[in-house]
Design a protein around this motif. Structure first.
Motif, mmCIF file in Angstrom:
data_model
loop_
_atom_site.group_PDB
_atom_site.id
_atom_site.type_symbol
_atom_site.label_atom_id
_atom_site.label_comp_id
_atom_site.label_asym_id
_atom_site.label_seq_id
_atom_site.Cartn_x
_atom_site.Cartn_y
_atom_site.Cartn_z
ATOM 1 N N GLY A 191 0.801 -1.234 0.000
ATOM 2 C CA GLY A 191 0.000 0.000 0.000
ATOM 3 C C GLY A 191 0.828 1.275 0.000
ATOM 4 N N ALA A 192 2.139 1.140 -0.028
ATOM 5 C CA ALA A 192 2.982 2.335 0.099
ATOM 6 C C ALA A 192 2.896 3.228 -1.131
ATOM 7 N N THR A 193 3.172 4.509 -0.895
ATOM 8 C CA THR A 193 3.343 5.478 -1.984
ATOM 9 C C THR A 193 4.825 5.787 -2.071
ATOM 10 N N PHE A 194 5.313 5.935 -3.298
ATOM 11 C CA PHE A 194 6.733 6.240 -3.493
ATOM 12 C C PHE A 194 6.803 7.413 -4.480
ATOM 13 N N ILE A 195 7.352 8.534 -4.026
ATOM 14 C CA ILE A 195 7.465 9.735 -4.866
ATOM 15 C C ILE A 195 8.878 9.772 -5.431
ATOM 16 N N VAL A 196 8.981 9.684 -6.762
ATOM 17 C CA VAL A 196 10.296 9.542 -7.404
ATOM 18 C C VAL A 196 10.504 10.665 -8.437
ATOM 19 N N GLY A 197 11.610 11.374 -8.330
ATOM 20 C CA GLY A 197 11.970 12.426 -9.290
ATOM 21 C C GLY A 197 12.802 11.842 -10.421
ATOM 22 N N VAL A 198 12.412 12.138 -11.662
ATOM 23 C CA VAL A 198 13.070 11.525 -12.821
ATOM 24 C C VAL A 198 13.355 12.597 -13.885
ATOM 25 N N ASP A 199 14.616 12.711 -14.279
ATOM 26 C CA ASP A 199 14.973 13.684 -15.312
ATOM 27 C C ASP A 199 14.569 13.158 -16.693
ATOM 28 N N LEU A 200 14.171 14.081 -17.578
ATOM 29 C CA LEU A 200 13.617 13.689 -18.880
ATOM 30 C C LEU A 200 14.594 13.974 -20.028
ATOM 31 N N VAL A 201 14.459 13.203 -21.102
ATOM 32 C CA VAL A 201 15.237 13.435 -22.326
ATOM 33 C C VAL A 201 14.854 14.814 -22.858
ATOM 34 N N LYS A 202 15.853 15.548 -23.327
ATOM 35 C CA LYS A 202 15.584 16.894 -23.862
ATOM 36 C C LYS A 202 16.681 17.284 -24.825
ATOM 37 N N ASP A 203 16.668 18.534 -25.280
ATOM 38 C CA ASP A 203 17.694 19.075 -26.161
ATOM 39 C C ASP A 203 19.088 18.750 -25.587
ATOM 40 N N PRO A 204 19.907 18.015 -26.342
ATOM 41 C CA PRO A 204 21.223 17.626 -25.824
ATOM 42 C C PRO A 204 22.074 18.816 -25.364
ATOM 43 N N GLN A 205 21.839 19.988 -25.955
ATOM 44 C CA GLN A 205 22.635 21.161 -25.527
ATOM 45 C C GLN A 205 22.324 21.574 -24.093
ATOM 46 N N VAL A 206 21.044 21.457 -23.732
ATOM 47 C CA VAL A 206 20.631 21.802 -22.360
ATOM 48 C C VAL A 206 21.274 20.799 -21.397
ATOM 49 N N LEU A 207 21.244 19.513 -21.790
ATOM 50 C CA LEU A 207 21.836 18.462 -20.967
ATOM 51 C C LEU A 207 23.344 18.683 -20.819
ATOM 52 N N GLN A 208 23.977 18.943 -21.945
ATOM 53 C CA GLN A 208 25.435 19.127 -21.983
ATOM 54 C C GLN A 208 25.865 20.253 -21.031
ATOM 55 N N LYS A 209 25.121 21.360 -21.076
ATOM 56 C CA LYS A 209 25.472 22.525 -20.246
ATOM 57 C C LYS A 209 25.303 22.233 -18.755
ATOM 58 N N ALA A 210 24.273 21.424 -18.445
ATOM 59 C CA ALA A 210 23.996 21.129 -17.029
ATOM 60 C C ALA A 210 25.153 20.382 -16.378
ATOM 61 N N TYR A 211 25.926 19.648 -17.204
ATOM 62 C CA TYR A 211 27.025 18.843 -16.644
ATOM 63 C C TYR A 211 28.404 19.419 -17.012
ATOM 64 N N ASN A 212 28.397 20.609 -17.654
ATOM 65 C CA ASN A 212 29.645 21.317 -17.984
ATOM 66 C C ASN A 212 29.431 22.784 -17.633
ATOM 67 N N ASP A 213 29.179 23.062 -16.350
ATOM 68 C CA ASP A 213 28.818 24.428 -15.972
ATOM 69 C C ASP A 213 29.995 25.382 -16.133
ATOM 70 N N SER A 214 29.653 26.652 -16.325
ATOM 71 C CA SER A 214 30.682 27.659 -16.644
ATOM 72 C C SER A 214 31.596 27.948 -15.453
ATOM 73 N N GLU A 215 31.131 27.704 -14.224
ATOM 74 C CA GLU A 215 31.995 27.967 -13.056
ATOM 75 C C GLU A 215 32.922 26.791 -12.745
ATOM 76 N N GLY A 216 32.720 25.672 -13.407
ATOM 77 C CA GLY A 216 33.588 24.512 -13.178
ATOM 78 C C GLY A 216 33.301 23.763 -11.875
ATOM 79 N N VAL A 217 32.098 23.935 -11.319
ATOM 80 C CA VAL A 217 31.781 23.244 -10.054
ATOM 81 C C VAL A 217 31.622 21.738 -10.304
ATOM 82 N N THR A 218 30.994 21.380 -11.431
ATOM 83 C CA THR A 218 30.812 19.950 -11.727
ATOM 84 C C THR A 218 32.172 19.291 -11.959
ATOM 85 N N ALA A 219 33.097 20.033 -12.572
ATOM 86 C CA ALA A 219 34.450 19.490 -12.766
ATOM 87 C C ALA A 219 35.105 19.228 -11.405
#
Ligand code: SAH
Ligand code: AVI
Length: 336
Positions: A191-219
């Motif tokens: 009977g449990a409820t499970f709330i799950v956040g899931v990222d969606l496929v989108k414009d590869p440029q948006v994805l690329q930028k999210a993991y190559n940020d300009s401040e270099g924090v992800t690096a």
């Protein structure tokens, strides 16, 4: 304050030396494999958890902003799916920023069980949460959520709801994600409820930028893995001899993160000599991107029914409310 809220802090931490030996064994296995790889769960020591927090505030990292938009817009509906007097169990709680939306809306929660591998960071977050929500028992569990772990005794008899935001489920291979959803079903019970956040496929440029940020924090987040191996296992990686790489692998529908060796080099790790060719990489993380349908099918295959799905205005991110109709395979809400 309820009796449950006064209960002592629960931490399922293995001894430090056992954790260090497991870390050393995984690092040696990953660096002697072909191609070289390291498990992403090791990003998260205190330094890594702080760096992840900085990532969540970056404009390019749309995931946190979009998920918070969804949670704020549908807080009442989500809170209504959580039974009164329930324990909310969160897998990979980090700073619990998103959980605060639920803790503030679902007023009748008895307990909150944040489960996270980053033990020191978890302890500090639980301290702040206790002050902010004195009527909810804060029962942190420092554990690897993909392995069996014990829930605090005091929540064993409570109805349970699960929370797994951030698209952390995307860091599993799809077959591991399905196995994790079955594991969560056993922990949460019938009977449990499970709330799950899931990222969606989108414009590869948006994805690329999210993991190559300009401040270099992800690096820095990626390179912290080598810094952590130096700190905890006494290796001598030169961080300036490696470079952060992140790209969208369209065929596999995932962002891949790697650390690329900038030259031919040899690094001694736990007594093993690890040789790198110039340009050779260590694969450190996958972050799978789903469609609403592909994630729904994955959840169904793992025994969950979709009760509701919400997206942000741009359809960048999704939050799925899953329901467990018949309970886990053996029909009991068993202890994990
Ligand atoms: N839920 C937060 C944090 C997501 S970051 C949010 O949505 O912003 C992923 C979190 O999961 C980190 O806090 C990390 O320490 C934790 N984590 C990653 N792998 C884990 C594992 N195998 N077991 C337990 N916690 C894990
Ligand atoms: C926690 N996890 C979902 C993040 C992600 O987006 O895959 C970790 C991360 N890696 C790089 N940036 C953030």
């Amino acid at each position: 304050m309820t009796a449950l809220a006064r209960k002592a802090q629960v931490v399922d931490t293995p001894s430090e030396s056992a954790a260090t030996s497991a870390f050393a064994a995984d690092v040696v296995a990953g660096l002697t494999a072909t191609p070289k790889r390291l498990p992403p769960k090791y990003f998260y020591d205190s330094v890594g958890s702080e760096l992840f927090e900085r990532i969540t505030g970056l404009s390019e990292y749309y995931l946190t902003r979009c998920e918070l938009e969804i949670l704020n817009a549908h807080a009442r509906e989500i809170a209504d799916l959580v039974p009164s007097g329930a324990a909310l169990i969160e897998f990979g709680s980090g700073s619990s920023t998103k959980t605060r939306v639920l803790l503030s809306t679902a007023k009748s929660l008895a307990a909150y069980v944040p489960v996270d591998i980053s033990a020191e960071f978890l302890r500090r977050q639980a301290g702040s949460l206790r002050q902010e929500y004195p009527t909810v028992a804060m029962l942190p569990v420092a554990a690897d959520f993909s392995k069996p772990f014990s829930l605090p005794e005091s929540v064993e008899r409570l109805p349970r709801a699960g929370f797994f935001p951030g698209s952390t489920i995307g860091n599993f291979e799809p077959h591991e994600a399905a196995a994790f959803l079955r594991h969560a079903a056993r922990i949460l019970g019938r009977g449990a409820t499970f709330i799950v956040g899931v990222d969606l496929v989108k414009d590869p440029q948006v994805l690329q930028k999210a993991y190559n940020d300009s401040e270099g924090v992800t690096a820095r987040f990626n390179l912290n893995l080598l810094a952590r191996i130096n700190r905890e296992l006494g290796a001598k990686f030169h961080l300036d001899a490696f470079e952060h790489h992140a790209f969208f692998n369209r065929e596999r529908s995932r962002i891949e993160m790697h650390l690329a060796s900038l030259k031919r080099q040899r690094v001694k790790v736990c007594g093993e000599c690890i040789d790198f060719r110039a340009g050779e990489t260590i694969h450190t993380e996958n972050s799978y991107k789903y469609s609403l349908e592909s994630f729904g099918a994955l959840a169904r295959g793992a025994g969950w029914t979709t009760a509701a799905v919400w997206t942000d205005a741009d359809k960048y991110f999704s939050v799925h409310a899953l329901r467990l109709q018949d309970g886990p395979a053996d029909g009991r809400a068993e202890k994990a």
